[in-house]
Motif scaffolding. Structure first.
Motif, mmCIF file in Angstrom:
data_model
loop_
_atom_site.group_PDB
_atom_site.id
_atom_site.type_symbol
_atom_site.label_atom_id
_atom_site.label_comp_id
_atom_site.label_asym_id
_atom_site.label_seq_id
_atom_site.Cartn_x
_atom_site.Cartn_y
_atom_site.Cartn_z
ATOM 1 N N TYR A 1 -2.087 7.481 -12.453
ATOM 2 C CA TYR A 1 -1.865 8.011 -11.107
ATOM 3 C C TYR A 1 -2.656 7.185 -10.096
ATOM 4 O O TYR A 1 -3.858 6.968 -10.272
ATOM 5 N N ARG B 1 2.561 6.309 -11.501
ATOM 6 C CA ARG B 1 2.976 6.870 -10.216
ATOM 7 C C ARG B 1 2.070 6.377 -9.094
ATOM 8 O O ARG B 1 0.850 6.416 -9.203
ATOM 9 N N GLU C 1 1.247 7.144 -5.156
ATOM 10 C CA GLU C 1 1.378 8.093 -4.056
ATOM 11 C C GLU C 1 1.389 7.311 -2.741
ATOM 12 O O GLU C 1 0.565 6.421 -2.531
ATOM 13 N N TYR D 1 6.531 9.105 -3.203
ATOM 14 C CA TYR D 1 6.088 8.519 -4.460
ATOM 15 C C TYR D 1 7.024 7.383 -4.877
ATOM 16 O O TYR D 1 8.203 7.358 -4.513
ATOM 17 N N TYR E 1 7.716 5.223 -8.735
ATOM 18 C CA TYR E 1 7.374 5.268 -10.147
ATOM 19 C C TYR E 1 7.735 3.956 -10.845
ATOM 20 O O TYR E 1 8.675 3.252 -10.457
#
Length: 366
Positions: free
Chosen positions: A203, A307, A309, A321, A323
């Motif tokens: 993340y 991912r 942000e 987002y 990916y």
């Protein structure tokens, strides 16, 4: 055959209404896809619609954000009138508001002014979706249209995936709403599958920092707004015009591996331009930024591992987002955002460059 490997299950983040998300591997939204695979799938759905409604005057309505490219492709293939739902603000219009109750962003809108112009000229509205689970969202908008216009227009829903149970299908049949789809899914085990994923992927929090990558910005004047009523052939012609203009302004001779990125609801032009680059013999992938917060996980069976942000290009207070970014020779971002506020661009540039991408191009559709 794509149908054998089409569906994968992901876990929604902090969604108590539905903990899972059905992801289509070849749609070109969350997972990078070769554009020819997406268009081949869209063409199969277009064939079903053509066979079913050859003699009817149709309006296609694509659902934002994930089905906008599907709807545009079907409208272009069949040269049908097209509009989409939206969560964006369009100045000086009236809306029909309805809810998509299971979504992270529940409010959906349809431009009433555009529907006013065409409602008496059509025989059927076909709602275009990537995936239908209960069918409740479509029933919400059908009731709204029936209450607003009091006419006898017919309805149908066309989707790549259909997960409706027997009761939901029987309700549609009772209401004379046709259901067309490519692949039938069974959602009985999806909640448990999603619950068991570890969520131990990578993340990245949103960042706004200067980057060293070379960035080129190009404006292309298409003269058509994807969020307003238009004819499929007109939008296709606009995409072709943009591609011809870009082909003169950009050089991809030294780039073999290319990524083309769309932004949120604005997906079809990215897929189309990626397809044109693929026709030139390039190794091209396409996907899009999204409002959907999805858990990422390291399991081999899980579709999303990493991912980023972001700050939205459309609204600086909105989180979006992207990916499964990777390293490419060239990256092309295609957007219809005005980009006057730069936080979103810097956020996206940082995510793309942090993967090792050095050649980033911004193409603004005006």
């Amino acid at each position: 055959m794509y149908k054998d490997n089409l569906v994968c299950i992901a876990k929604r983040e902090n969604n108590t209404k539905r903990n899972y998300l059905v992801i289509n591997r070849y749609q070109g939204k969350h997972i990078p896809v070769e554009p020819q695979n997406a268009f081949s799938m869209f063409a199969d759905l277009a064939k079903l619609l053509k066979e079913q409604y050859q003699k009817e005057r149709l309006l296609f309505i694509g659902f934002a954000e994930t089905a906008t490219a599907i709807g545009e492709s079907l409208a272009a293939t069949l040269n049908v009138s097209y509009m989409q739902t939206t969560r964006e603000h369009i100045p000086k219009v009236d809306y029909l508001y309805f809810l998509e109750s299971h979504s992270h962003a529940t409010e959906q809108r349809l431009v009433k002014n555009d529907l006013d112009c065409i409602i008496d000229k059509i025989e059927r509205i076909v709602f275009i979706e990537d995936e239908v689970t209960t069918g409740n969202t479509i029933l919400n908008i059908i009731r709204l249209i029936q209450d607003t216009y009091k006419n006898k227009v017919k309805f149908a829903v066309a989707s790549l995936l259909n997960g409706m149970n027997i009761e939901a299908q029987q309700l549609y049949h009772k209401k004379n709403i046709d259901i067309l789809y490519l692949v039938k899914t069974n959602h009985n085990s999806y909640t448990e599958i999603a619950q068991n994923f570890l969520g131990d992927g990578i993340y990245h929090r949103k960042k706004i920092e200067p980057i060293e990558a070379e960035i080129e910005e190009i404006q292309v004047f298409a003269g058509i707004n994807a969020r307003r009523l238009h004819q499929g052939s007109a939008y296709q012609a606009a995409c072709e015009k943009v591609w011809k203009e870009l082909n003169q302004k950009i050089s991809i001779e030294k780039s073999q591996k290319i990524l083309v990125l769309g932004t949120e609801e604005f997906m079809y032009p990215a897929l189309y331009i990626a397809y044109k680059m693929q026709e030139m013999g390039k190794d091209v992938k396409c996907h899009s930024t999204t409002r959907s917060p999805i858990v990422v996980s390291k399991e081999d069976s899980y579709p999303l591992q990493e991912r980023y942000e972001l700050i939205s290009l459309y609204e600086k207070d909105r989180t979006t987002y992207i990916y499964n970014l990777s390293v490419y020779d060239s990256v092309f971002i295609i957007t219809d955002a005005d980009c006057k506020e730069k936080e979103g661009l810097y956020s996206l540039y940082y995510a793309i460059s942090s993967c090792g991408n050095k050649n980033i191009n911004l193409i603004r559709w005006c």
